[in-house]
Design a protein around this motif. Structure first.
Motif, PDB file in Angstrom:
ATOM      1  N   GLU A 298      45.223 -80.375 -78.697  1.00  0.00           N
ATOM      2  CA  GLU A 298      44.944 -79.831 -80.021  1.00  0.00           C
ATOM      3  C   GLU A 298      45.661 -78.495 -80.184  1.00  0.00           C
ATOM      4  OE1 GLU A 298      43.922 -81.354 -82.841  1.00  0.00           O
ATOM      5  OE2 GLU A 298      41.854 -81.646 -82.172  1.00  0.00           O
ATOM      6  N   ALA A 303      41.784 -75.788 -82.243  1.00  0.00           N
ATOM      7  CA  ALA A 303      40.843 -75.619 -81.127  1.00  0.00           C
ATOM      8  C   ALA A 303      39.957 -74.393 -81.347  1.00  0.00           C
ATOM      9  CB  ALA A 303      41.617 -75.498 -79.820  1.00  0.00           C
ATOM     10  N   ASN A 315      48.684 -75.190 -77.074  1.00  0.00           N
ATOM     11  CA  ASN A 315      47.919 -76.430 -77.171  1.00  0.00           C
ATOM     12  C   ASN A 315      46.791 -76.457 -76.142  1.00  0.00           C
ATOM     13  OD1 ASN A 315      49.560 -77.310 -79.215  1.00  0.00           O
ATOM     14  ND2 ASN A 315      50.785 -78.670 -77.946  1.00  0.00           N
ATOM     15  N   GLN A 316      45.654 -77.000 -76.557  1.00  0.00           N
ATOM     16  CA  GLN A 316      44.471 -77.078 -75.708  1.00  0.00           C
ATOM     17  C   GLN A 316      44.061 -78.533 -75.508  1.00  0.00           C
ATOM     18  OE1 GLN A 316      43.079 -74.235 -74.355  1.00  0.00           O
ATOM     19  NE2 GLN A 316      44.772 -73.140 -75.353  1.00  0.00           N
ATOM     20  N   MET A 318      41.545 -81.247 -75.408  1.00  0.00           N
ATOM     21  CA  MET A 318      40.224 -81.418 -76.001  1.00  0.00           C
ATOM     22  C   MET A 318      39.734 -82.838 -75.733  1.00  0.00           C
ATOM     23  SD  MET A 318      39.696 -78.442 -77.534  1.00  0.00           S
ATOM     24  CE  MET A 318      38.415 -78.714 -78.762  1.00  0.00           C
TER      25      MET A 318
END
Length: 378
Positions: A298, A303, A315-316, A318
């Motif tokens: 995400e 996020a 970007n994370q 999730m």
């Protein structure tokens, strides 16, 4: 041996067999819920595990839109007789004197055949000089030449006609009825009209995308939006390349689902409940409806919104959790939007693993019994 001791020995043996079977890596479709949660950031893992609720569905509810830039939308429609570089023109010039600038003695007209429009879009006419032809119609060129000659010969009359050259053309490729190169004519000056001229699209209209390449720029739109948003039905330009292609987005389904595969999107927008249905639903004999996970990378701003934070960047990872047994679980799955590249994973129910242990155990006991029976026959 006494009966009590015999029963005790059998119980110990049974427990030993259960322990051995349980310790052996029994086949399964993937990690269970406990293992997924143990990989969360809260458990010093590297992924955020988030239960889906109304806040989450609203935070991620953004579908990437397609459309044309202002430079595409503001282009005016071309006339069907617009001259282009490379075209060949024929000119006839009449002069109202016996001994004119261009005509021979005794003649009052001059024909200039095969005047080619150069790469810069100009033609040369004696006494009129270089004339901008490309982008003009024959009528506009006629007026320019007439005005240029009017100061040098009385009342000149000029006729301009295209002798060769296709004028403005567009190439259409991909999922259209008839690929090819088409002239921009009066009925086909816009994108939707040109697609209709080529036989329309040959794939499902809902997942058809139309890409237009013009010089170094490109734009893409959903086919259906050409009709739902008339301002996106752009005017075409000579040299445009139009490609009709199928939506390339897809998600991957794994775990206790009816089908484990990479699945294409069947609609412009796809919800979690539609994605589950698309893969054949949950396996009734194995799936855990409280363990439906959607995994994705995400963007940081999404996020942060989902988690109520401001410190995340990049970007994370999730992991969104859907519990279909909750009173509004089906509604949450209906409102949760699937994205390109998502992984939909459904865990197995705890009973499934227990059933595998029992099956393996009873199979092992049956095998031991068979060996003992065979031994007693000798």
């Amino acid at each position: 041996m006494k009966p009590t001791a015999t029963r005790r020995a059998k119980a110990v043996a049974l427990l030993a067999i259960v322990s051995i079977v349980a310790s052996c890596g029994l086949p399964r479709v993937g990690p269970n819920k406990r293992e997924i949660y143990s990989g969360s950031v809260q458990q010093e893992g590297n992924a955020f595990v988030v239960a889906v609720d109304d806040h989450v569905t609203h935070a991620i509810d953004s579908v990437p839109s397609l459309g044309f830039s202002e430079s595409f939308r503001s282009a005016g429609a071309l006339g069907s007789d617009t001259i282009r570089a490379g075209d060949t023109l024929g000119l006839t010039i009449w002069e109202n004197v016996d001994d004119g600038l261009l005509s021979n003695e005794g003649l009052n007209s001059t024909m200039l055949e095969e005047v080619q429009v150069d790469g810069s879009g100009f033609i040369f006419v004696p006494y009129a000089g270089r004339i901008q032809a490309a982008g003009n119609t024959p009528e506009a060129i006629r007026r320019i030449i007439t005005n240029k000659l009017a100061d040098q010969t009385p009342d000149p009359q000029v006729q301009v006609r295209r002798l060769a050259g296709d004028g403005a053309t567009v190439s259409l490729v991909g999922a259209v009825g008839a690929q090819g190169v088409y002239p921009i004519e009066r009925p086909t000056r816009t994108l939707s009209a040109m697609l209709a001229r080529a036989g329309g699209v040959t794939i499902e209209p809902e997942i058809a995308q139309v890409r237009v390449l013009r010089g170094g720029k490109s734009g893409k739109i959903w086919f259906q939006d050409l009709y739902e948003h008339p301002e996106m039905d752009i005017a075409l330009r000579g040299g445009d390349r139009v490609m009709v292609e199928e939506d390339s987005r897809a998600f991957t389904a794994l775990g206790a689902t009816g089908q484990q595969a990479r699945m294409p999107f069947e609609h412009q927008t796809l919800s979690a409940i539609e994605a589950i249905a698309q893969v054949g639903g949950l396996m009734a004999s194995a799936a855990d409806p409280t363990g439906v996970f959607v995994m994705r990378d995400e963007p940081a701003h999404v996020a942060n919104h989902v988690l109520g934070r401001r410190d995340l960047s990049g970007n994370q990872r999730m992991i969104y959790v859907l519990d279909l047994t909750e009173p509004n679980g089906i509604f949450m799955a209906r409102d949760f939007t699937i994205r390109d590249g998502d992984t939909l994973y459904v865990t197995e129910a705890p009973f499934t693993q227990w059933n595998k242990v029992v099956s393996a155990m009873t199979g092992s006991l049956a095998s031991v019994g068979a060996v003992n029976s065979a031994a007693e026959t000798f």
